[in-house]
Scaffold this motif. Structure first.
Motif, PDB file in Angstrom:
ATOM      1  N   GLU A   1       0.839  -1.204   0.000  1.00  0.00           N
ATOM      2  CA  GLU A   1       0.000   0.000   0.000  1.00  0.00           C
ATOM      3  C   GLU A   1       0.873   1.252   0.000  1.00  0.00           C
ATOM      4  OE1 GLU A   1      -3.354   0.438   0.056  1.00  0.00           O
ATOM      5  OE2 GLU A   1      -4.310  -1.315   0.985  1.00  0.00           O
ATOM      6  N   LEU A   2       1.938   1.246   0.816  1.00  0.00           N
ATOM      7  CA  LEU A   2       2.843   2.393   0.875  1.00  0.00           C
ATOM      8  C   LEU A   2       3.583   2.565  -0.451  1.00  0.00           C
ATOM      9  CD1 LEU A   2       4.339   1.945   4.469  1.00  0.00           C
ATOM     10  CD2 LEU A   2       2.578   3.551   3.740  1.00  0.00           C
ATOM     11  N   LEU A   3       3.944   1.451  -1.076  1.00  0.00           N
ATOM     12  CA  LEU A   3       4.619   1.524  -2.377  1.00  0.00           C
ATOM     13  C   LEU A   3       3.706   2.164  -3.415  1.00  0.00           C
ATOM     14  CD1 LEU A   3       7.322   0.586  -3.766  1.00  0.00           C
ATOM     15  CD2 LEU A   3       6.019  -1.366  -4.614  1.00  0.00           C
ATOM     16  N   LEU A   4       2.426   1.812  -3.401  1.00  0.00           N
ATOM     17  CA  LEU A   4       1.477   2.418  -4.339  1.00  0.00           C
ATOM     18  C   LEU A   4       1.309   3.911  -4.071  1.00  0.00           C
ATOM     19  CD1 LEU A   4      -1.317  -0.319  -4.498  1.00  0.00           C
ATOM     20  CD2 LEU A   4       0.419   0.194  -6.209  1.00  0.00           C
ATOM     21  N   ALA A   5       1.327   4.295  -2.808  1.00  0.00           N
ATOM     22  CA  ALA A   5       1.237   5.717  -2.475  1.00  0.00           C
ATOM     23  C   ALA A   5       2.453   6.469  -2.991  1.00  0.00           C
ATOM     24  CB  ALA A   5       1.108   5.894  -0.965  1.00  0.00           C
ATOM     25  N   LEU A   6       3.622   5.856  -2.901  1.00  0.00           N
ATOM     26  CA  LEU A   6       4.839   6.484  -3.413  1.00  0.00           C
ATOM     27  C   LEU A   6       4.769   6.625  -4.930  1.00  0.00           C
ATOM     28  CD1 LEU A   6       7.661   7.601  -2.829  1.00  0.00           C
ATOM     29  CD2 LEU A   6       8.553   5.259  -2.992  1.00  0.00           C
ATOM     30  N   ALA A   7       4.195   5.627  -5.606  1.00  0.00           N
ATOM     31  CA  ALA A   7       4.044   5.704  -7.063  1.00  0.00           C
ATOM     32  C   ALA A   7       3.124   6.850  -7.452  1.00  0.00           C
ATOM     33  CB  ALA A   7       3.501   4.383  -7.597  1.00  0.00           C
ATOM     34  N   LYS A   8       2.113   7.108  -6.636  1.00  0.00           N
ATOM     35  CA  LYS A   8       1.186   8.194  -6.927  1.00  0.00           C
ATOM     36  C   LYS A   8       1.820   9.561  -6.676  1.00  0.00           C
ATOM     37  CE  LYS A   8      -3.085  10.352  -5.342  1.00  0.00           C
ATOM     38  NZ  LYS A   8      -4.162  10.340  -4.317  1.00  0.00           N
ATOM     39  N   GLU A   9       2.449   9.732  -5.515  1.00  0.00           N
ATOM     40  CA  GLU A   9       2.942  11.044  -5.094  1.00  0.00           C
ATOM     41  C   GLU A   9       4.315  11.383  -5.656  1.00  0.00           C
ATOM     42  OE1 GLU A   9       1.100  13.100  -3.608  1.00  0.00           O
ATOM     43  OE2 GLU A   9      -0.552  11.796  -2.974  1.00  0.00           O
ATOM     44  N   ARG A  10       5.122  10.345  -5.970  1.00  0.00           N
ATOM     45  CA  ARG A  10       6.499  10.549  -6.478  1.00  0.00           C
ATOM     46  C   ARG A  10       7.337  11.371  -5.506  1.00  0.00           C
ATOM     47  NH1 ARG A  10       6.546   6.901 -10.466  1.00  0.00           N
ATOM     48  NH2 ARG A  10       8.349   7.935 -11.433  1.00  0.00           N
ATOM     49  N   HIS A  11       7.038  11.236  -4.218  1.00  0.00           N
ATOM     50  CA  HIS A  11       7.744  12.008  -3.192  1.00  0.00           C
ATOM     51  C   HIS A  11       7.514  11.300  -1.852  1.00  0.00           C
ATOM     52  CE1 HIS A  11       8.458  15.322  -0.330  1.00  0.00           C
ATOM     53  NE2 HIS A  11       9.204  15.859  -1.284  1.00  0.00           N
ATOM     54  N   PHE A  12       8.615  11.008  -1.123  1.00  0.00           N
ATOM     55  CA  PHE A  12       8.483  10.252   0.114  1.00  0.00           C
ATOM     56  C   PHE A  12       7.642  10.990   1.147  1.00  0.00           C
ATOM     57  CE2 PHE A  12      11.992   7.679  -1.498  1.00  0.00           C
ATOM     58  CZ  PHE A  12      11.687   6.428  -0.989  1.00  0.00           C
ATOM     59  N   GLY A  13       7.887  12.280   1.304  1.00  0.00           N
ATOM     60  CA  GLY A  13       7.170  13.048   2.312  1.00  0.00           C
ATOM     61  C   GLY A  13       5.679  13.108   2.046  1.00  0.00           C
ATOM     62  N   ARG A  14       5.307  13.418   0.789  1.00  0.00           N
ATOM     63  CA  ARG A  14       3.884  13.512   0.456  1.00  0.00           C
ATOM     64  C   ARG A  14       3.209  12.150   0.555  1.00  0.00           C
ATOM     65  NH1 ARG A  14       5.859  16.983  -3.671  1.00  0.00           N
ATOM     66  NH2 ARG A  14       5.590  15.343  -5.236  1.00  0.00           N
ATOM     67  N   ALA A  15       3.911  11.085   0.136  1.00  0.00           N
ATOM     68  CA  ALA A  15       3.341   9.739   0.229  1.00  0.00           C
ATOM     69  C   ALA A  15       3.108   9.357   1.682  1.00  0.00           C
ATOM     70  CB  ALA A  15       4.256   8.733  -0.452  1.00  0.00           C
ATOM     71  N   ALA A  16       4.064   9.679   2.545  1.00  0.00           N
ATOM     72  CA  ALA A  16       3.915   9.375   3.965  1.00  0.00           C
ATOM     73  C   ALA A  16       2.726  10.125   4.553  1.00  0.00           C
ATOM     74  CB  ALA A  16       5.200   9.740   4.709  1.00  0.00           C
ATOM     75  N   GLU A  17       2.592  11.408   4.205  1.00  0.00           N
ATOM     76  CA  GLU A  17       1.484  12.207   4.709  1.00  0.00           C
ATOM     77  C   GLU A  17       0.148  11.652   4.236  1.00  0.00           C
ATOM     78  OE1 GLU A  17      -0.045  16.882   4.694  1.00  0.00           O
ATOM     79  OE2 GLU A  17       1.789  16.307   3.628  1.00  0.00           O
ATOM     80  N   ALA A  18       0.079  11.231   2.956  1.00  0.00           N
ATOM     81  CA  ALA A  18      -1.165  10.688   2.414  1.00  0.00           C
ATOM     82  C   ALA A  18      -1.571   9.404   3.131  1.00  0.00           C
ATOM     83  CB  ALA A  18      -1.017  10.428   0.917  1.00  0.00           C
TER      84      ALA A  18
END
Length: 297
Positions: free
Chosen positions: A6-23
């Protein structure tokens, strides 16, 4: 494993570790640690790292394909098992191109009459964004063109044929006509959707094939912006016939069929090719099949 995918998919969407973590509602260190743990489990590097996110490795891209499949199937399993406890519930996320927004209620209203415990989220976006949201599991279904540009791995259900009208005031250019040609439309100053919209590309293609081109005096990615300008009776546009009908432009505006040639494209419901479908998606597909004859009449 699922939470890491799930976190990997969020990173694919945001293309940024910080934004993916926040999402995802986690800290950036937790995000980074989880991705590293996933890399250790699989024995490959998934992410190209520098001072910032640089993209995915080839192994990472392949892992993303599996992640979408695994996470999608896991969500579908949970919904399927949950549906066995009683009536359908939860949320259906629909991504729709702007020109079909006027008919979304024709799909959601009969669905909700059958399944009142299901909520809807409807997002307006371009046709390419529709497919991206489906691929990344951010939408359950889409409403878009189904034969004009490549759709990828989706199942489609045709709903109706989109044809086109010149929308203008009775005293505007060609406002007294019963029909106009695409070549004549090229002479009219128009307000149109922006070029990244597939509807605009369709209009531009039709005009080019007629030996002319659009001369927009205003462009927008919002149908509401076009609608409010056309509604004044002092602007003209090209809109799908069903959209113009749904908006109810009124007596001060004429909707004139565009001919020579007649241009039409199929609009439909699209869902990812992932069987078995969730109960919600399966019910939405059946509703689409049920209403298609009424939309085509």
């Amino acid at each position: 494993m699922i939470d890491k995918l799930e976190l990997l998919l969020a990173l694919a969407k945001e293309r940024h570790f910080g934004r993916a973590a926040e999402a995802c509602g986690v800290t950036q260190p937790t995000m980074s640690t989880s991705i590293k743990q996933l890399e250790e489990i699989l024995g490959v590097m998934l992410v190209q790292r520098g001072s910032r996110f640089l993209g995915f490795t080839p192994e990472g891209e392949r892992t993303l394909d599996w992640a979408r499949r695994i996470v999608g199937d896991t969500r579908a399993m949970r919904q399927d098992i949950g549906a066995m406890k009683g009536e359908l519930s939860g949320e259906l996320r629909i991504a729709a191109i702007p020109t079909v927004l006027g008919m979304v209620a024709s799909l959601t209203t009969p669905f909700r009459a059958r399944y009142p415990n299901v909520r809807f989220s409807v997002l307006s976006c371009t046709s390419s964004e529709v497919l991206g949201l489906l691929e990344n599991l951010e939408a359950d279904a889409g409403l878009t063109y189904i034969e004009n540009e490549p759709l990828g791995k989706v199942h489609s259900i045709p709903l109706y044929q989109e044809s086109y009208r010149l929308i203008t005031s009775p005293d505007g250019m060609f406002g007294d006509r019963d029909q106009v040609t695409w070549k004549e439309v090229g002479q009219v100053p128009l307000c149109l959707l922006t070029p990244n919209m597939q509807n605009r590309r369709i209009i531009d293609r039709a005009l080019r094939e007629a030996g002319t081109e659009a001369h927009p005096t205003l462009t927008s990615n919002s149908i509401i912006v076009l609608y409010t300008h056309v509604k004044t009776g002092r602007w003209a546009s090209v809109m799908p016939a069903k959209l113009a009908e749904t908006l109810g432009l009124g007596d001060g505006v004429r909707t004139i069929p565009i001919v020579d040639p007649m241009v039409s494209y199929s609009i439909g419901l699209v869902v990812p090719q992932r069987e078995p479908y969730t109960p919600q998606v399966a019910a939405l597909m059946q509703t689409a099949r049920d209403i298609a004859p009424t939309l085509q009449s």
